[in-house]
Design an enzyme around this catalytic site. Sequence first.
Site, mmCIF file in Angstrom:
data_model
loop_
_atom_site.group_PDB
_atom_site.id
_atom_site.type_symbol
_atom_site.label_atom_id
_atom_site.label_comp_id
_atom_site.label_asym_id
_atom_site.label_seq_id
_atom_site.Cartn_x
_atom_site.Cartn_y
_atom_site.Cartn_z
ATOM 1 N N GLY A 1 87.790 107.458 114.285
ATOM 2 C CA GLY A 1 88.038 108.259 115.490
ATOM 3 C C GLY A 1 89.393 108.962 115.411
ATOM 4 C CE LYS B 1 77.214 110.570 108.788
ATOM 5 N NZ LYS B 1 76.859 109.208 108.381
ATOM 6 C CD GLU C 1 81.328 103.788 122.658
ATOM 7 O OE1 GLU C 1 82.229 102.974 122.328
ATOM 8 O OE2 GLU C 1 80.126 103.600 122.464
ATOM 9 N N GLY D 1 82.020 105.106 116.880
ATOM 10 C CA GLY D 1 82.267 104.340 115.657
ATOM 11 C C GLY D 1 83.621 103.673 115.716
ATOM 12 C CB SER D 2 85.719 102.271 113.069
ATOM 13 O OG SER D 2 85.843 103.389 112.229
ATOM 14 C CB THR D 3 89.840 102.507 116.571
ATOM 15 O OG1 THR D 3 89.137 101.950 117.692
ATOM 16 C CG2 THR D 3 91.126 103.137 117.070
ATOM 17 C CD GLU E 1 85.082 96.837 117.308
ATOM 18 O OE1 GLU E 1 85.562 97.722 116.591
ATOM 19 O OE2 GLU E 1 84.308 97.064 118.246
ATOM 20 C CB CYS F 1 81.403 99.380 120.853
ATOM 21 S SG CYS F 1 80.130 100.045 121.915
HETATM 22 P P1 NDP Z 1 82.545 104.013 110.954
HETATM 23 O O1 NDP Z 1 83.415 104.454 112.054
HETATM 24 O O2 NDP Z 1 82.958 104.272 109.552
HETATM 25 O O3 NDP Z 1 81.082 104.673 111.120
HETATM 26 C C1 NDP Z 1 80.590 105.327 112.262
HETATM 27 C C2 NDP Z 1 79.951 106.661 111.868
HETATM 28 O O4 NDP Z 1 80.936 107.565 111.377
HETATM 29 C C3 NDP Z 1 78.914 106.556 110.764
HETATM 30 O O5 NDP Z 1 77.904 107.524 110.956
HETATM 31 C C4 NDP Z 1 79.750 106.883 109.550
HETATM 32 O O6 NDP Z 1 78.979 107.306 108.469
HETATM 33 C C5 NDP Z 1 80.602 108.005 110.068
HETATM 34 N N1 NDP Z 1 81.839 108.219 109.317
HETATM 35 C C6 NDP Z 1 82.451 107.390 108.429
HETATM 36 N N2 NDP Z 1 83.592 107.951 107.977
HETATM 37 C C7 NDP Z 1 83.704 109.150 108.592
HETATM 38 C C8 NDP Z 1 84.683 110.187 108.556
HETATM 39 N N3 NDP Z 1 85.782 110.107 107.821
HETATM 40 N N4 NDP Z 1 84.496 111.278 109.335
HETATM 41 C C9 NDP Z 1 83.395 111.380 110.123
HETATM 42 N N5 NDP Z 1 82.439 110.432 110.190
HETATM 43 C C10 NDP Z 1 82.590 109.331 109.441
HETATM 44 O O7 NDP Z 1 82.240 102.498 111.114
HETATM 45 P P2 NDP Z 1 81.853 101.455 109.948
HETATM 46 O O8 NDP Z 1 80.429 101.570 109.699
HETATM 47 O O9 NDP Z 1 82.717 101.610 108.740
HETATM 48 O O10 NDP Z 1 82.231 100.092 110.648
HETATM 49 C C11 NDP Z 1 83.577 99.646 110.576
HETATM 50 C C12 NDP Z 1 83.998 98.965 111.830
HETATM 51 O O11 NDP Z 1 83.956 99.926 112.877
HETATM 52 C C13 NDP Z 1 83.093 97.848 112.309
HETATM 53 O O12 NDP Z 1 83.424 96.631 111.746
HETATM 54 C C14 NDP Z 1 83.364 97.867 113.775
HETATM 55 O O13 NDP Z 1 84.530 97.135 114.022
HETATM 56 C C15 NDP Z 1 83.614 99.314 114.086
HETATM 57 N N6 NDP Z 1 82.441 100.016 114.637
HETATM 58 C C16 NDP Z 1 82.418 100.263 115.964
HETATM 59 C C17 NDP Z 1 81.325 100.870 116.516
HETATM 60 C C18 NDP Z 1 81.240 101.147 117.962
HETATM 61 O O14 NDP Z 1 80.134 101.224 118.514
HETATM 62 N N7 NDP Z 1 82.341 101.362 118.649
HETATM 63 C C19 NDP Z 1 80.154 101.230 115.733
HETATM 64 C C20 NDP Z 1 80.292 100.978 114.315
HETATM 65 C C21 NDP Z 1 81.401 100.380 113.826
HETATM 66 P P3 NDP Z 1 78.463 106.205 107.406
HETATM 67 O O15 NDP Z 1 77.768 105.141 108.165
HETATM 68 O O16 NDP Z 1 77.516 107.012 106.635
HETATM 69 O O17 NDP Z 1 79.675 105.723 106.688
#
Ligand code: NDP
Length: 483
Positions: A245, A188, A262, A240-242, A393, A296
């Site tokens: 996660g 995804k 991660e 993605g975000s904590t 972050e 990240c």
């Molecule tokens: P998210 O954690 O929301 O997004 C990461 C992925 O998870 C995307 O594919 C997103 O889809 C998907 N996602 C969103 N909500 C859900 C859910 N409830 N269940 C399963 N999957 C989901 O990050 P954001 O884009 O909202 O960014 C927010 C903050 O997160 C940033 O400001 C940053 O601080 C942090 N972040 C950290 C990352 C890292 O590499 N550690 C990467 C990205 C963000 P979709 O994009 O379609 O919403």
Amino acid sequence: MDVRTSIVWDYAPAPESTDHVRLRDDYGLFIGGEFRAPQDGRHEPTFNPATEEPIAQIAWAGEADLRAAVAAAREAQAAWAALPGRERAKYLFRIARLIQERARELAVVETLDGGKPLRESRDIDIPLAAAHFFHYAGWADKLSYGIGGRACAPMGVVGQIVPWNFPLLMAAWKLAPALACGNTAILKPAETTPLTALLLAEIIQEAELPAGVVAVLPGDGATGAALVRCEGIDKLAFTGSTAVGRDIQSAVAGRGIGLTLELGGKSANIVFEDAALDQAVEGIVNGIFFNQGHVCCAGSRLFVQESVADEVVSKLWDRMGRLRVGDPLDKNTDVGAINSAEQLQRIEALVAAGEEEGAVRRSIACDVPDRGYWFAPTLLTDVSPAHRVAVEEIFGPVVSVLTFRTQAEAIEKANNSRYGLAAGIWTDKGAKAFEVASALQAGVIWQNTYNHFDPTAAFGGYKESGFGREGGPAGLRPYLRVS
Ligand code: NDP
């Protein structure tokens, strides 16, 4: 009369051509080896964050599509796992070679869809994505050697959710080890950056991977949440975000499925007084302004030894003044567009909070295009460890500077974070670097460099930065049942 012509030395524009890129107007879901329309017909545009123009229409997957992808993945899995490792390896080698062949196009599309400078997508994202497939192709017939000689079997069907900061690279980090280990995968991509994952689906088709071995299902957070809750998934991998996660961890509790997370970071980049300061300044710039700080493991907390703090800040500010912000397709650009309006708002809000709490803000002067999402590289000084900009972050081109007097204080302050993803140590003394590295709670530690990635090295976090490792032989373990 003495007439002199003043010469202004500046860069000429050096835009990368987009003529060679052939994007479709409309992308379907990649399920069972073919592109299909979503069952509910939903399509949404994906935008270029540097111009706010739509690039293509993207099908979004609903629950029925997810079920179809899981069924296709389940059907394909036994035969894929039964292939000799060297046969699976051939497919991965083919994918790696095709990424290399289409590297120019993939780099441009990554930059158009995500806003990162072409120089980075061309020199880092795309070559590293190919390198991950090459690396894991090499492991496919040696799996038990990678896990200490034990017997192993694939997990089964894996769900993989990736973010928008390194779209193709994160897809490669996830798919390459999963496939090498004999799993089938449902990927995804993030809502704002689905395009290179869809081009990867085309590559997978061209590499003639058996139908159902990989599915690519774009959508938004709701699609990700539905994938997490979908019956028939044996393992989930998320970057993605904590906050998300945490939601995923509670959703999988009690289901007996594998999980790797991660997550975010607030990594410490520590500069000791004995460091080569000019080199350290380059490392600080690379640590925080690479990919607009959407990283990240970004070195967003800069710790400088008090005796050299003024000198380092002055050199850093001087160096920041030479960063070129603007058109991501221009080969001279150092800092491109912020990935989305939402992310720009988040960065602006956190920096404003920092100023309210007493941090001193300096942002470089730069002309940016009228449209698109931009944030000037920013230096925050007078930051205290309790300030939000030192704790949360920011995920943008913003570095918070803190100081320390002794090695013990540097370690204590660096570890004073709920995250533990990465750290940088700048010193001339090898023994000091090893001593500090052993005391830091961080999954990845760089010495006299920063943001160096290699497919042979494990990457992952401590504490709220998540668990599980990606890269190298350690990256095989989460995709295997070991007996
Ligand atoms: P998210 O954690 O929301 O997004 C990461 C992925 O998870 C995307 O594919 C997103 O889809 C998907 N996602 C969103 N909500 C859900 C859910 N409830 N269940 C399963 N999957 C989901 O990050 P954001 O884009 O909202 O960014 C927010 C903050 O997160 C940033 O400001 C940053 O601080 C942090 N972040 C950290 C990352 C890292 O590499 N550690 C990467 C990205 C963000 P979709 O994009 O379609 O919403």
